[in-house]
Design a protein around this motif. Structure first.
Motif, PDB file in Angstrom:
ATOM      1  N   MET A  55     -12.772  60.115 -92.660  1.00  0.00           N
ATOM      2  CA  MET A  55     -13.067  59.298 -93.766  1.00  0.00           C
ATOM      3  C   MET A  55     -11.629  58.593 -94.171  1.00  0.00           C
ATOM      4  O   MET A  55     -10.513  59.278 -94.003  1.00  0.00           O
ATOM      5  N   VAL A  56     -11.789  57.497 -94.660  1.00  0.00           N
ATOM      6  CA  VAL A  56     -10.349  56.717 -95.141  1.00  0.00           C
ATOM      7  C   VAL A  56     -10.281  56.963 -96.526  1.00  0.00           C
ATOM      8  O   VAL A  56     -11.256  57.293 -97.353  1.00  0.00           O
ATOM      9  N   LYS A  57      -8.809  57.417 -96.702  1.00  0.00           N
ATOM     10  CA  LYS A  57      -8.249  57.782 -98.141  1.00  0.00           C
ATOM     11  C   LYS A  57      -7.562  56.652 -98.611  1.00  0.00           C
ATOM     12  O   LYS A  57      -6.233  56.693 -97.891  1.00  0.00           O
ATOM     13  N   LEU A  89      -1.097  46.754 -87.178  1.00  0.00           N
ATOM     14  CA  LEU A  89      -2.526  47.029 -86.596  1.00  0.00           C
ATOM     15  C   LEU A  89      -2.546  48.482 -86.642  1.00  0.00           C
ATOM     16  O   LEU A  89      -1.836  49.260 -87.033  1.00  0.00           O
ATOM     17  N   VAL A  90      -3.658  48.745 -86.030  1.00  0.00           N
ATOM     18  CA  VAL A  90      -3.984  50.308 -86.093  1.00  0.00           C
ATOM     19  C   VAL A  90      -2.915  51.019 -85.061  1.00  0.00           C
ATOM     20  O   VAL A  90      -2.802  52.211 -85.532  1.00  0.00           O
ATOM     21  N   ASP A 120     -12.054  47.072 -84.955  1.00  0.00           N
ATOM     22  CA  ASP A 120     -11.925  46.856 -83.533  1.00  0.00           C
ATOM     23  C   ASP A 120     -10.889  45.732 -83.330  1.00  0.00           C
ATOM     24  O   ASP A 120     -10.123  45.810 -82.399  1.00  0.00           O
ATOM     25  N   LEU A 121     -10.830  44.573 -84.061  1.00  0.00           N
ATOM     26  CA  LEU A 121      -9.975  43.490 -83.846  1.00  0.00           C
ATOM     27  C   LEU A 121      -8.718  44.084 -83.937  1.00  0.00           C
ATOM     28  O   LEU A 121      -7.749  43.464 -83.301  1.00  0.00           O
ATOM     29  N   ALA A 122      -8.372  45.027 -85.026  1.00  0.00           N
ATOM     30  CA  ALA A 122      -6.979  45.347 -85.392  1.00  0.00           C
ATOM     31  C   ALA A 122      -6.614  46.565 -84.558  1.00  0.00           C
ATOM     32  O   ALA A 122      -5.371  46.988 -84.747  1.00  0.00           O
ATOM     33  N   THR A 123      -7.285  46.887 -83.413  1.00  0.00           N
ATOM     34  CA  THR A 123      -6.640  47.883 -82.456  1.00  0.00           C
ATOM     35  C   THR A 123      -6.739  47.246 -81.104  1.00  0.00           C
ATOM     36  O   THR A 123      -7.612  47.026 -80.474  1.00  0.00           O
ATOM     37  N   PRO A 124      -5.485  46.951 -80.681  1.00  0.00           N
ATOM     38  CA  PRO A 124      -5.129  46.567 -79.245  1.00  0.00           C
ATOM     39  C   PRO A 124      -5.876  47.481 -78.383  1.00  0.00           C
ATOM     40  O   PRO A 124      -6.055  48.503 -78.281  1.00  0.00           O
ATOM     41  N   SER A 132     -13.605  55.965 -78.761  1.00  0.00           N
ATOM     42  CA  SER A 132     -13.358  57.608 -78.978  1.00  0.00           C
ATOM     43  C   SER A 132     -13.484  57.939 -80.369  1.00  0.00           C
ATOM     44  O   SER A 132     -13.687  56.955 -81.366  1.00  0.00           O
ATOM     45  N   GLU A 133     -13.105  59.304 -80.344  1.00  0.00           N
ATOM     46  CA  GLU A 133     -13.142  59.600 -81.817  1.00  0.00           C
ATOM     47  C   GLU A 133     -12.107  58.985 -82.745  1.00  0.00           C
ATOM     48  O   GLU A 133     -12.201  58.913 -83.978  1.00  0.00           O
ATOM     49  N   MET A 134     -11.097  58.562 -82.126  1.00  0.00           N
ATOM     50  CA  MET A 134      -9.977  58.005 -82.877  1.00  0.00           C
ATOM     51  C   MET A 134      -9.900  56.496 -82.888  1.00  0.00           C
ATOM     52  O   MET A 134      -8.918  55.712 -83.261  1.00  0.00           O
TER      53      MET A 134
END
Length: 194
Positions: free
Chosen positions: A1-3, A19-20, A74-78, A87-89
């Motif tokens: 969860m994001v905090k 980016l991520v 997704d877009l922010a994750t190369p 994946s989980e991460m």
């Protein structure tokens, strides 16, 4: 969860954003344009949700809003060594999400009157809100495609944003009395009024 404890970080004051994977890109990059356009499409869908009230379509749109946050991530994750595998991460749009949109489009379209002309955005306030969201989602798609000139993006993410505008078009017709309330384009009809 994001905090999120703090809204501003000052790290973007130099005109870049993270980016991520921790890399930084210009806020004016094609990728950030695409992410911003996805966010704007999500906001426009939020307006449509409010306009729809208790209509069952609102629940589908709220699910799509959640998908659009996934799409932004997704877009922010190369791409990784695994390409675009989730994946989980690593949050990715997956083909099943695209297929769900296609099933929902087909289900709505089965009840619609056949198109006899292009239609103008409007009819009911709810349809007008959906048409606006559709136009913004088309821009998001164009921006995402433009971003692929700089870096590879998840093919499922590109397919999702393409299918989204189709969903919103069919949904606008569905709330316009299954097409009976559509406002038809009349080619050249207003020339005599000029």
């Amino acid at each position: 969860m994001v905090k999120l404890n703090k809204i501003y970080t000052r790290t973007g004051d130099d005109g870049t954003t993270g980016l991520v994977d921790g890399s930084r890109v210009s806020k004016a990059s094609a990728l950030m344009q695409a992410i911003g356009d996805v966010d704007e499409a999500n906001s426009a869908i939020g307006v449509a949700v409010v306009a729809l009230g208790d209509d069952p379509l609102a629940a589908a749109l709220e699910r799509i809003q959640n998908d659009l946050f996934d799409l932004g991530a997704d877009l922010a994750t190369p791409a990784t060594d695994d390409g675009f595998a989730p994946s989980e991460m690593v949050l990715r749009i997956v083909p099943a999400q695209v297929e769900r949109l296609e099933r929902e489009i087909d289900a709505m379209n089965a009840h619609l009157a056949p198109l006899r002309s292009f239609i103008l955005p409007g009819g009911s306030p709810q349809a007008a809100a959906l048409h606006l969201a559709r136009a913004i989602s088309r821009r998001a798609e164009r921006s995402a495609v433009a971003a692929t000139h700089d870096m590879p993006l998840n093919p499922a993410a590109l397919a999702y944003v393409n299918r989204l505008s189709d969903f919103l078009f069919v949904a606008s017709r569905a709330v316009n009395q299954n097409g009976a309330g559509d406002v038809l384009w009349r080619p050249g009809a207003t020339r005599a009024e000029a």
